[in-house]
Design an enzyme around this catalytic site. Sequence first.
Site, PDB file in Angstrom:
ATOM      1  N   ASP A 288      -3.070  17.210  -1.246  1.00  8.39           N
ATOM      2  CA  ASP A 288      -3.589  16.982   0.105  1.00  8.39           C
ATOM      3  C   ASP A 288      -2.806  17.737   1.171  1.00  8.39           C
ATOM      4  OD1 ASP A 288      -5.289  15.377  -1.247  1.00  8.39           O
ATOM      5  OD2 ASP A 288      -4.399  13.484  -0.592  1.00  8.39           O
TER       6      ASP A 288
ATOM      7  N   ASP B 160      -7.749  13.201 -10.735  1.00  4.19           N
ATOM      8  CA  ASP B 160      -7.009  12.928  -9.494  1.00  4.19           C
ATOM      9  C   ASP B 160      -6.115  11.696  -9.700  1.00  4.19           C
ATOM     10  OD1 ASP B 160      -6.270  13.077  -6.810  1.00  4.19           O
ATOM     11  OD2 ASP B 160      -8.080  12.072  -6.069  1.00  4.19           O
TER      12      ASP B 160
ATOM     13  N   GLU C 231      -0.476  10.658 -10.817  1.00  5.60           N
ATOM     14  CA  GLU C 231       1.005  10.748 -10.749  1.00  5.60           C
ATOM     15  C   GLU C 231       1.682   9.655 -11.561  1.00  5.60           C
ATOM     16  OE1 GLU C 231      -1.107  11.053  -8.122  1.00  5.60           O
ATOM     17  OE2 GLU C 231      -0.934  13.221  -8.235  1.00  5.60           O
TER      18      GLU C 231
HETATM   19  O1  MIG Z   1      -6.905   8.549  -2.086  1.00  5.96           O
HETATM   20  O2  MIG Z   1     -10.941  11.245  -4.176  1.00  5.96           O
HETATM   21  O3  MIG Z   1      -6.079  14.701  -3.528  1.00  5.96           O
HETATM   22  O4  MIG Z   1      -8.608  15.821  -3.220  1.00  5.96           O
HETATM   23  O5  MIG Z   1     -10.657  14.163  -2.213  1.00  5.96           O
HETATM   24  C1  MIG Z   1      -7.393   9.854  -2.005  1.00  5.96           C
HETATM   25  C2  MIG Z   1     -10.589  11.329  -2.825  1.00  5.96           C
HETATM   26  C3  MIG Z   1      -7.945  10.269  -3.328  1.00  5.96           C
HETATM   27  C4  MIG Z   1      -7.004  12.499  -3.269  1.00  5.96           C
HETATM   28  C5  MIG Z   1      -7.242  13.927  -3.668  1.00  5.96           C
HETATM   29  C6  MIG Z   1      -8.368  14.487  -2.837  1.00  5.96           C
HETATM   30  C7  MIG Z   1      -9.619  13.650  -3.028  1.00  5.96           C
HETATM   31  C8  MIG Z   1      -9.336  12.204  -2.640  1.00  5.96           C
HETATM   32  N1  MIG Z   1      -8.220  11.701  -3.442  1.00  5.96           N
END
Ligand code: MIG
Length: 754
Positions: free
Chosen positions: A458, A387, A390
């Site tokens: 998201d 996650d 980017e």
């Molecule tokens: O700042 O890990 O897209 O799927 O549950 C949010 C927490 C960070 C973004 C991801 C989402 C995940 C969430 N993350």
Amino acid sequence: METAISGNIQGFKQQGEALVIKAAEAEARVYIYSPTIIRICLSKNHGDTDTSFAVIQKPVPDFDFDESAEFIRINTSALKLRIHKSPLRFNFYTADSKPLSEDDERFGTTWQGSRVITYRKLYADEKFIGLGEKTGDLNRRNTSYTNWNTDAVDYGPKTDPLYKTFPFFIGLHSGLTYGLFLDNPHKSYFDFGATTDEQMSWFGADGGDQNYYFFGAQGVPQLIADYTWLTGRMEMPPLWSLGYQQCRWSYMSAAEVLDIAKTFRKKQIPADVVYCDIDYMEGFKIFTWNKKTFAKPKAMMDELKAMNFHLVTIVDPGIKIEAGYQQYDEGVKNGYFATYPNGEKYTGYVWPGRCHFPDFFRDNVREWWGAAFKALTEVGVDGFWNDMNEPAAWGQNIPWMVQFGDKDMPEVRNAYGTQMARATYEGTRKLLGNKRPFVLTRAAYAGTQRYSAVWTGDNSGTDEHMLLGQRLVNSLGITGMAFTGVDIGGFSGNPTPELMVRWNSLGVYTPMFRNHAIQGSKMREPWQWGSTNEQIIKKDIEQRYKLLPYIYSGFYQSHITGMPLSRTLAIEHPFDDLVFDTRFQNQFMFGDALLVAPVESTRLNADVYLPPGNWYRLNSNEKFNGDEIVNVAAPLTDLPVFVKAGSIIPMQHIVQSTAEKGDDILELHIWHNEEPGTFIYYEDDGISYDYQSGAFYKREIGFEPINRVIHLSAAAGSFTSKYDKIQLVLHGFGKVKLKNEVFTLENGVMEIGY
Ligand code: MIG
């Protein structure tokens, strides 16, 4: 700023694999990769190395060309490239000289400082599809996009950019197809006639080379095959990752994770995967387990395994700045983190607080990162969720001078996610021995299919998001990403029970079937929606498990040809205007046989466009003539799904997880047609890499209405099918003797008359 338009040719020569053309403003290098793939790389200063995060093929060693007063001419068996000398322009034609794609005569390729843009001629009837994870309509004509991987919190139906960069699009005009891939990870731009008066289409980037691959194959499937030949195809996924996946931010303790898994088993709702989001860690430190809430991870994993559950754990790139934390100490000691030009480590704030960021562009950093997964694999984790890559930090704005590898951030930002996924994949693949890891990433660049599945970040719990998510999935499939999913139910907000039911029924026909929700939202598991809805969702999940033999064979197609499971109708019908009609643009084929029409949860009937051919409603066998718009019932218990007449769909009986062997019977469903039909059935152990050395089971299944016979070719490969018997299930055949007959499965050729 002065605009430099590439001027006249000053000379050209063959140099290694390239034809090198010198013009006043730049040098162009032309390479041939195959008869249908030609690469043009225009640059003011070509580097010594020719690296790509996406491309895995090499150009042919040399090729012929000739010249006339006006042109340099290059012909392959499929394409003609005419390079106009004064001024320098690149024009592509089919072998029989029909224009496929041409530079705008006036401008061609231009530079403004380091920004490089190529202006192309726009054809009156031209449509565009592609660019992967981009919002908007299926037909991208009259719109423009930017590639700049972004943590697109709360994105909407028009937000751009999102998380990923796939600079590959397909142009459709005059009954012809072509593709174009701009392999440049800088911030890049695509304009499909959004410019006033539709004067042109254009593409380019803020820096780097104008390095593009032109694809001239005719037919969208052929273009996808060529693009994925160039950038790679996915491996066979672990079979368990195709089962139902239950996620949440977060299940807060081992006890809660186990409770979720137990509830699936108790309620006999099939499932294979449960997730740990960021709260399993100690203070959000990557590669740690929370000592209180996940005190005995091995014990938890053993219990999950005993219930046939796999666990996927999240990892973010940000490494907490904290002396004594292993990854921090090692990273500092060995200089593994991204730095400012003065050598100081870049610091950003994310979940753990102040963090440094691994420089995944270096081999040794990827190796170090990959090896650290031991903390997860040693207790039995085999799925890895990447996650925030980017990369995202609070405020999002990483200073442009931060260095990754030998580059500055803006030169490679769009590839950071891919490099992280690559490190994760390569590391866990080693750690797991011969077992297939499951990797899921949010940010990506072209070529990521070689390492990882992706999800669309998201989204929100609305009908609009369910529909736009389907377009994102369908579009990702055009750009090589076959293994894709969305947060079913929507990440933010709380879906209505009706939407939750509808979205789960669509999830059956999504390559990755994963439920996920934001922290603080209402619980989302199938049993949270009242007993009637629970039964509907359970039936849908059961349908997914019945279809797994078909779905797995579909993934084999993705592995072999790059063709995705979820296919916009534009792949097969690129010149059918109704396919692009906004009423029907979300429809897709799921594999060769099934047409799925997503419908809002608030509508209980729907207009569906059925392309030419005959169709059956999957759940009722009602027959429809294609080339028609039909209005059909769409109750929450029955999403409109149609089978193309002549299709063969292998199914199995319900199992509670992919680890269960089931009852040994493979059902062969066949829907009658006047024409013969075939299907390539594929099976392997679903776990290991043995299929790469021949341990698979593959056969062609066909039916011939004229001879009234169903046949199976001899089984190829050394794997033994887990099914012992086949059961024929014939739909639309009228009165035949064999409607539900069971046969012993033999490895040799089988012929069954009906
Ligand atoms: O700042 O890990 O897209 O799927 O549950 C949010 C927490 C960070 C973004 C991801 C989402 C995940 C969430 N993350």
